[in-house]
Motif scaffolding. Structure first.
Motif, mmCIF file in Angstrom:
data_model
loop_
_atom_site.group_PDB
_atom_site.id
_atom_site.type_symbol
_atom_site.label_atom_id
_atom_site.label_comp_id
_atom_site.label_asym_id
_atom_site.label_seq_id
_atom_site.Cartn_x
_atom_site.Cartn_y
_atom_site.Cartn_z
ATOM 1 N N SER A 64 -4.522 16.445 31.476
ATOM 2 C CA SER A 64 -4.698 15.037 32.564
ATOM 3 C C SER A 64 -4.402 16.057 34.025
ATOM 4 O O SER A 64 -5.120 14.933 35.029
ATOM 5 C CB SER A 64 -3.316 14.868 32.620
ATOM 6 O OG SER A 64 -2.031 15.402 32.813
ATOM 7 N N ASP A 65 -4.005 16.889 33.953
ATOM 8 C CA ASP A 65 -4.243 17.490 35.320
ATOM 9 C C ASP A 65 -4.897 18.683 35.425
ATOM 10 O O ASP A 65 -4.659 19.491 34.716
ATOM 11 C CB ASP A 65 -3.020 17.927 36.442
ATOM 12 C CG ASP A 65 -2.916 18.115 37.338
ATOM 13 O OD1 ASP A 65 -1.912 18.228 38.290
ATOM 14 O OD2 ASP A 65 -4.279 17.886 37.862
ATOM 15 N N TYR A 108 -6.525 14.435 40.237
ATOM 16 C CA TYR A 108 -4.915 13.514 39.915
ATOM 17 C C TYR A 108 -5.440 12.441 41.456
ATOM 18 O O TYR A 108 -5.582 12.032 41.222
ATOM 19 C CB TYR A 108 -4.288 13.801 40.356
ATOM 20 C CG TYR A 108 -3.972 14.383 41.191
ATOM 21 C CD1 TYR A 108 -3.770 15.887 41.083
ATOM 22 C CD2 TYR A 108 -3.093 14.076 42.265
ATOM 23 C CE1 TYR A 108 -3.376 16.450 42.363
ATOM 24 C CE2 TYR A 108 -2.613 15.133 43.893
ATOM 25 C CZ TYR A 108 -3.078 16.758 43.402
ATOM 26 O OH TYR A 108 -2.619 17.152 45.494
ATOM 27 N N LYS A 166 -13.471 10.614 35.415
ATOM 28 C CA LYS A 166 -11.843 11.573 34.762
ATOM 29 C C LYS A 166 -12.580 10.757 33.881
ATOM 30 O O LYS A 166 -12.513 11.842 32.591
ATOM 31 C CB LYS A 166 -10.997 11.146 35.323
ATOM 32 C CG LYS A 166 -9.724 12.248 34.700
ATOM 33 C CD LYS A 166 -8.515 12.025 36.089
ATOM 34 C CE LYS A 166 -7.544 13.000 34.710
ATOM 35 N NZ LYS A 166 -6.445 12.911 35.533
#
Lengths: 113, 113
Positions: free
Chosen positions: B30-31, B54, B70
């Motif tokens: 996710s990051d 992010y 994203k």
């Protein structure tokens, strides 16, 4: 400016020879990397090091080894060079900060005959 | 391992025009960080632009900007007002939380006077 230097721009070796590629960075970076670059394949990671005497295998470590005895120097070793190791070899370094990019050396074009 | 795909091996653009280079990646993280690097002929690879996953806002650096999507795992590079000095191989790169960088296969950009 960060400077990453590599010992040779061009190198010609014979099959079976032991080959040393040296990389030196002058910015006290913790992390150092060795890649090989081949047309159509991009950059592939061979080994990286996140500290002195520490090393991690990348995606294509077979046929290679590395040494990091001092923080500024990261060596790539081909124990017994083969023709399929003819390639451009790029060294890179970066600090431990997550945001930071890699800084690259000029590359060594190795030809194994 | 993460994969980075650049589907355009070669692109060309007229001087002063705009060109967009595509990059997609595959990850379960996710990051992460994304980078575009430029490798001029026979010269060192240098950073063009970076994006933190992010951050929703697209990064810009003078004539260079990105379109970061994203959800679609897409990270394209737009070069505005193209100049002869923009001619180079461009690599998209993904940095994982494990400190490894993954590179695409590159896009060779030609700038036509």
């Amino acid at each position: 400016d960060v400077k990453v230097t590599q010992s040779s721009r061009y190198l010609v070796k014979r099959t079976g020879e032991k080959v040393f590629l040296e990389c030196v960075q002058d910015m006290d970076h913790e992390n150092m990397f060795w890649y090989r670059q081949d047309p159509g394949l991009g950059l592939r990671l061979i080994y990286f090091s996140y500290d002195v005497k520490m090393k991690e295998k990348g995606d294509i470590p077979e046929g290679y080894s590395v040494s990091r005895e001092k923080k500024e120097r990261f060596s790539l070793i081909l124990e017994s060079a083969s023709t399929n190791q003819t390639s451009m070899y790029l060294c890179a370094s970066r600090s431990g900060q997550a945001y930071n990019e890699q800084f690259f050396g000029p590359g060594t074009r190795l030809t194994v005959l | 391992a993460q994969t980075v795909t650049q589907s355009q091996p070669e692109m060309s653009v007229q001087e002063a025009e705009t060109v967009t280079l595509s990059c997609t990646y595959d990850t379960s993280e996710s990051d992460y960080y994304l980078f575009w690097y430029k490798q001029p002929p026979s010269r060192q690879m240098i950073l063009v632009i970076r994006q933190e996953a992010y951050k929703q806002q697209n990064a810009t650096e003078n004539r260079f900007s990105v379109n970061f999507q994203k959800a679609a795992k897409s990270f394209s590079l737009k070069i505005s007002d193209s100049q002869l000095g923009d001619a180079a191989m461009y690599f998209c790169a993904y940095r994982s939380i494990g400190n490894q960088f993954y590179f695409g296969t590159g896009t060779s950009l030609t700038v036509i006077p």
